[in-house]
Design a protein around this motif. Structure first.
Motif, PDB file in Angstrom:
ATOM      1  N   ASN A 248      -2.518 -11.693 -29.522  1.00 53.61           N
ATOM      2  CA  ASN A 248      -3.926 -11.311 -29.348  1.00 53.61           C
ATOM      3  C   ASN A 248      -4.619 -12.031 -28.203  1.00 53.61           C
ATOM      4  OD1 ASN A 248      -3.668  -9.665 -31.608  1.00 53.61           O
ATOM      5  ND2 ASN A 248      -4.354 -11.275 -33.017  1.00 53.61           N
ATOM      6  N   CYS A 249      -3.942 -12.963 -27.558  1.00 54.95           N
ATOM      7  CA  CYS A 249      -4.564 -13.737 -26.479  1.00 54.95           C
ATOM      8  C   CYS A 249      -4.797 -12.878 -25.246  1.00 54.95           C
ATOM      9  CB  CYS A 249      -3.690 -14.941 -26.125  1.00 54.95           C
ATOM     10  SG  CYS A 249      -4.392 -16.007 -24.843  1.00 54.95           S
ATOM     11  N   ASN A 250      -5.956 -13.080 -24.623  1.00 54.48           N
ATOM     12  CA  ASN A 250      -6.311 -12.353 -23.399  1.00 54.48           C
ATOM     13  C   ASN A 250      -6.544 -13.369 -22.281  1.00 54.48           C
ATOM     14  OD1 ASN A 250      -7.001 -10.342 -21.594  1.00 54.48           O
ATOM     15  ND2 ASN A 250      -9.130 -10.203 -22.308  1.00 54.48           N
ATOM     16  N   PRO A 251      -5.499 -13.704 -21.516  1.00 56.29           N
ATOM     17  CA  PRO A 251      -5.644 -14.713 -20.449  1.00 56.29           C
ATOM     18  C   PRO A 251      -6.695 -14.311 -19.431  1.00 56.29           C
ATOM     19  CG  PRO A 251      -3.337 -14.198 -20.865  1.00 56.29           C
ATOM     20  CD  PRO A 251      -4.135 -13.167 -21.588  1.00 56.29           C
ATOM     21  N   SER A 252      -7.325 -15.319 -18.853  1.00 57.37           N
ATOM     22  CA  SER A 252      -8.429 -15.066 -17.922  1.00 57.37           C
ATOM     23  C   SER A 252      -7.960 -14.870 -16.486  1.00 57.37           C
ATOM     24  CB  SER A 252      -9.429 -16.226 -17.977  1.00 57.37           C
ATOM     25  OG  SER A 252      -8.805 -17.448 -17.619  1.00 57.37           O
ATOM     26  N   ASN A 253      -6.722 -15.249 -16.161  1.00 59.12           N
ATOM     27  CA  ASN A 253      -6.242 -15.084 -14.789  1.00 59.12           C
ATOM     28  C   ASN A 253      -4.719 -14.968 -14.789  1.00 59.12           C
ATOM     29  OD1 ASN A 253      -5.156 -17.863 -14.788  1.00 59.12           O
ATOM     30  ND2 ASN A 253      -7.327 -18.482 -14.643  1.00 59.12           N
ATOM     31  N   ALA A 254      -4.155 -14.751 -13.603  1.00 59.74           N
ATOM     32  CA  ALA A 254      -2.711 -14.533 -13.474  1.00 59.74           C
ATOM     33  C   ALA A 254      -1.909 -15.776 -13.860  1.00 59.74           C
ATOM     34  CB  ALA A 254      -2.376 -14.122 -12.043  1.00 59.74           C
ATOM     35  N   LYS A 255      -2.435 -16.964 -13.567  1.00 56.55           N
ATOM     36  CA  LYS A 255      -1.712 -18.198 -13.892  1.00 56.55           C
ATOM     37  C   LYS A 255      -1.601 -18.382 -15.403  1.00 56.55           C
ATOM     38  CE  LYS A 255      -2.988 -20.550  -9.599  1.00 56.55           C
ATOM     39  NZ  LYS A 255      -3.702 -21.709  -8.997  1.00 56.55           N
ATOM     40  N   GLU A 256      -2.662 -18.056 -16.117  1.00 55.40           N
ATOM     41  CA  GLU A 256      -2.619 -18.166 -17.570  1.00 55.40           C
ATOM     42  C   GLU A 256      -1.720 -17.094 -18.168  1.00 55.40           C
ATOM     43  OE1 GLU A 256      -6.486 -18.203 -19.267  1.00 55.40           O
ATOM     44  OE2 GLU A 256      -7.018 -20.184 -18.460  1.00 55.40           O
ATOM     45  N   ARG A 257      -1.699 -15.904 -17.567  1.00 57.14           N
ATOM     46  CA  ARG A 257      -0.787 -14.855 -18.050  1.00 57.14           C
ATOM     47  C   ARG A 257       0.667 -15.281 -17.894  1.00 57.14           C
ATOM     48  NH1 ARG A 257      -4.704 -11.306 -15.948  1.00 57.14           N
ATOM     49  NH2 ARG A 257      -3.671 -11.248 -13.903  1.00 57.14           N
ATOM     50  N   LYS A 258       0.981 -15.917 -16.769  1.00 55.45           N
ATOM     51  CA  LYS A 258       2.345 -16.411 -16.556  1.00 55.45           C
ATOM     52  C   LYS A 258       2.692 -17.484 -17.584  1.00 55.45           C
ATOM     53  CE  LYS A 258       6.276 -17.018 -14.457  1.00 55.45           C
ATOM     54  NZ  LYS A 258       7.370 -16.013 -14.552  1.00 55.45           N
ATOM     55  N   LEU A 259       1.752 -18.375 -17.867  1.00 59.13           N
ATOM     56  CA  LEU A 259       1.968 -19.416 -18.871  1.00 59.13           C
ATOM     57  C   LEU A 259       2.232 -18.798 -20.238  1.00 59.13           C
ATOM     58  CD1 LEU A 259       1.951 -22.338 -19.898  1.00 59.13           C
ATOM     59  CD2 LEU A 259      -0.556 -22.190 -20.042  1.00 59.13           C
ATOM     60  N   LEU A 260       1.477 -17.782 -20.598  1.00 55.74           N
ATOM     61  CA  LEU A 260       1.664 -17.124 -21.885  1.00 55.74           C
ATOM     62  C   LEU A 260       3.035 -16.450 -21.970  1.00 55.74           C
ATOM     63  CD1 LEU A 260       0.011 -16.712 -24.490  1.00 55.74           C
ATOM     64  CD2 LEU A 260      -0.629 -14.449 -23.608  1.00 55.74           C
ATOM     65  N   GLU A 261       3.473 -15.863 -20.863  1.00 55.99           N
ATOM     66  CA  GLU A 261       4.815 -15.254 -20.822  1.00 55.99           C
ATOM     67  C   GLU A 261       5.902 -16.295 -21.048  1.00 55.99           C
ATOM     68  OE1 GLU A 261       5.248 -13.274 -17.117  1.00 55.99           O
ATOM     69  OE2 GLU A 261       3.661 -11.796 -17.496  1.00 55.99           O
ATOM     70  N   LEU A 262       5.758 -17.458 -20.427  1.00 54.46           N
ATOM     71  CA  LEU A 262       6.746 -18.523 -20.582  1.00 54.46           C
ATOM     72  C   LEU A 262       6.757 -19.059 -22.012  1.00 54.46           C
ATOM     73  CD1 LEU A 262       6.133 -20.401 -17.205  1.00 54.46           C
ATOM     74  CD2 LEU A 262       8.221 -19.185 -17.866  1.00 54.46           C
ATOM     75  N   ILE A 263       5.594 -19.172 -22.620  1.00 52.07           N
ATOM     76  CA  ILE A 263       5.515 -19.610 -24.011  1.00 52.07           C
ATOM     77  C   ILE A 263       6.198 -18.600 -24.918  1.00 52.07           C
ATOM     78  CG2 ILE A 263       3.940 -19.982 -25.948  1.00 52.07           C
ATOM     79  CD1 ILE A 263       1.991 -21.264 -23.951  1.00 52.07           C
ATOM     80  N   ASN A 264       5.952 -17.327 -24.664  1.00 49.96           N
ATOM     81  CA  ASN A 264       6.580 -16.268 -25.460  1.00 49.96           C
ATOM     82  C   ASN A 264       8.106 -16.317 -25.333  1.00 49.96           C
ATOM     83  OD1 ASN A 264       6.164 -14.205 -27.299  1.00 49.96           O
ATOM     84  ND2 ASN A 264       6.195 -12.612 -25.741  1.00 49.96           N
ATOM     85  N   GLU A 265       8.606 -16.591 -24.131  1.00 47.89           N
ATOM     86  CA  GLU A 265      10.053 -16.741 -23.927  1.00 47.89           C
ATOM     87  C   GLU A 265      10.585 -17.955 -24.693  1.00 47.89           C
ATOM     88  OE1 GLU A 265      11.393 -16.821 -19.900  1.00 47.89           O
ATOM     89  OE2 GLU A 265      10.026 -15.226 -19.273  1.00 47.89           O
ATOM     90  N   GLY A 266       9.845 -19.030 -24.632  1.00 45.49           N
ATOM     91  CA  GLY A 266      10.294 -20.267 -25.265  1.00 45.49           C
ATOM     92  C   GLY A 266      10.296 -20.223 -26.779  1.00 45.49           C
TER      93      GLY A 266
END
Length: 373
Positions: A248-266
């Motif tokens: 449900n998270c809605n990142p505010s910028n591209a850097k936060e979206r990338k961080l969320l993707e890495l967390i999801n992978e991890g």
């Protein structure tokens, strides 16, 4: 607490000489003419006496610091039944049976040699409590002399939901794999002790400022702000239902979206079907008193505040110096066999999969949070 009991047959075991001596005519040597002597007596008769095997009992300290004799009939019987059971599982014949008048210690050594000859993996003889046990083990591929350090300083630059998600992910990761933080290692103490060895009067002004900043940083690690942040990672959750928060998270910028993707992978590294990497922490050449202890696995995967500050750099230097004096402990699968063992030892490849996936993911994760956030 396991204490390795070397037999002299293992590659890295401490050697105990069993005292068997063999004499005889060596092939290729010319037979020399016997000296003529009176038949009434033998020349140097005391030299013709058979020299018996010398293998005294072995007394060691167990995990309660109690000295015990490990070369007992009970230990020999347990080891023999364990080896026989494993040979049956392999569907082969154990090439040794402890009979005859040789000492118990020598029989244990020969029994170890027999088991080692039929097992494709490595074999150790370990003291567990007061009992000797065979341990079969297998080395996994792992990058030697490599530190995996997960930082948290970057989270101070995050806000709101993405910050809670990131902190909770790291908290679960270190809890799942039973990771320590950098202050729990002896390298932290070694780094701090080096400061006391510096001759302050011999430093120039710039060097004195660097030393002052380092002392201040160490104080923060010990009982200040950094100490509190590291301790907080081992307490209550930052958010409940982490998977739902990630969706449900809605990142505010591209850097936060990338961080969320890495967390999801991890997240796959802390799933229910993922083993704990610390379960593979086994020192194949352990000794009660070593000149230099090898860095165990839990010293190589650590939580840190920052991977760029002076404390972490000093700890890395101490780790590097320590590794030059000893071997590097890497993941090892192992099993202690008993007379009740029902299955053959079949090590999985999880450490290899963990290392490949973790190293690939970890490199991307640390690089992103350190240099892009």
């Amino acid at each position: 607490m396991y204490t390795t009991y070397g037999t002299g047959f293992g590659k890295f075991s401490q050697t105990y000489h069993i005292g068997t001596r063999k004499y005889g005519h060596k092939p290729g040597h010319q037979k020399q003419e016997e000296k003529k002597t009176p038949s009434s007596r033998k020349p140097h008769g005391f030299l013709n006496t058979r020299i018996p095997s010398i293998a005294p009992d072995l007394y060691v300290e167990n995990d309660r610091d109690v000295t015990v004799n490990v070369t007992t009939k009970e230990n020999l019987d347990f080891l023999y039944r364990s080896a026989m059971k494993y040979a049956q599982l392999l569907d082969v014949e154990l090439p040794y049976h402890p009979t005859g008048r040789t000492s118990i210690r020598e029989k244990i050594c020969l029994l170890y040699n027999a088991l080692d000859s039929i097992v494709s993996h490595h074999v150790n003889l370990e003291l567990v409590g007061d009992r000797l046990q065979f341990c079969i083990y297998h080395f996994h591929e792992w990058p030697d002399y490599t530190l995996f350090l997960i930082p948290i300083d970057f989270t101070e630059r995050l806000k709101g939901e993405i910050k809670r998600i990131t902190l909770e992910f790291i908290r679960r990761f270190i809890k799942y794999h039973r990771m320590m933080d950098i202050t729990d290692t002896p390298y932290f103490e070694m780094s701090e002790s080096y400061i006391d060895c510096v001759d302050f009067e011999q430093l120039d002004n710039e060097e004195k400022k660097d030393l002052y900043r380092k002392e201040k940083l160490f104080r923060s690690y010990e009982k200040g702000r950094i100490h509190r942040k590291l301790c907080r990672m081992y307490t209550k959750a930052f958010c409940r239902n982490l998977e739902e928060h990630i969706r449900n998270c809605n990142p505010s910028n591209a850097k936060e979206r990338k961080l969320l993707e890495l967390i999801n992978e991890g997240m796959s590294l802390i799933s229910n079907d993922s083993p704990h990497i610390m379960n593979y922490d086994y020192d194949f050449a352990s000794e009660r008193e070593k000149d230099f202890e090898p860095p165990p696995l839990n010293y190589q995967i650590l939580l840190v505040y920052s991977i760029t500050d002076m404390v972490t750099k000093d700890v890395e230097s101490c780790f590097s110096a320590d590794c030059q004096e000893t071997y590097n402990q890497t993941p090892v699968s192992f099993i202690f066999i008993t007379p009740e063992t029902e299955e053959l030892f079949k090590p999985n490849n999880y450490p290899e999969r963990f290392e490949k996936w973790f190293e690939k993911w970890f490199e991307k994760f640390v690089e992103h949070v350190t240099y892009n956030l």
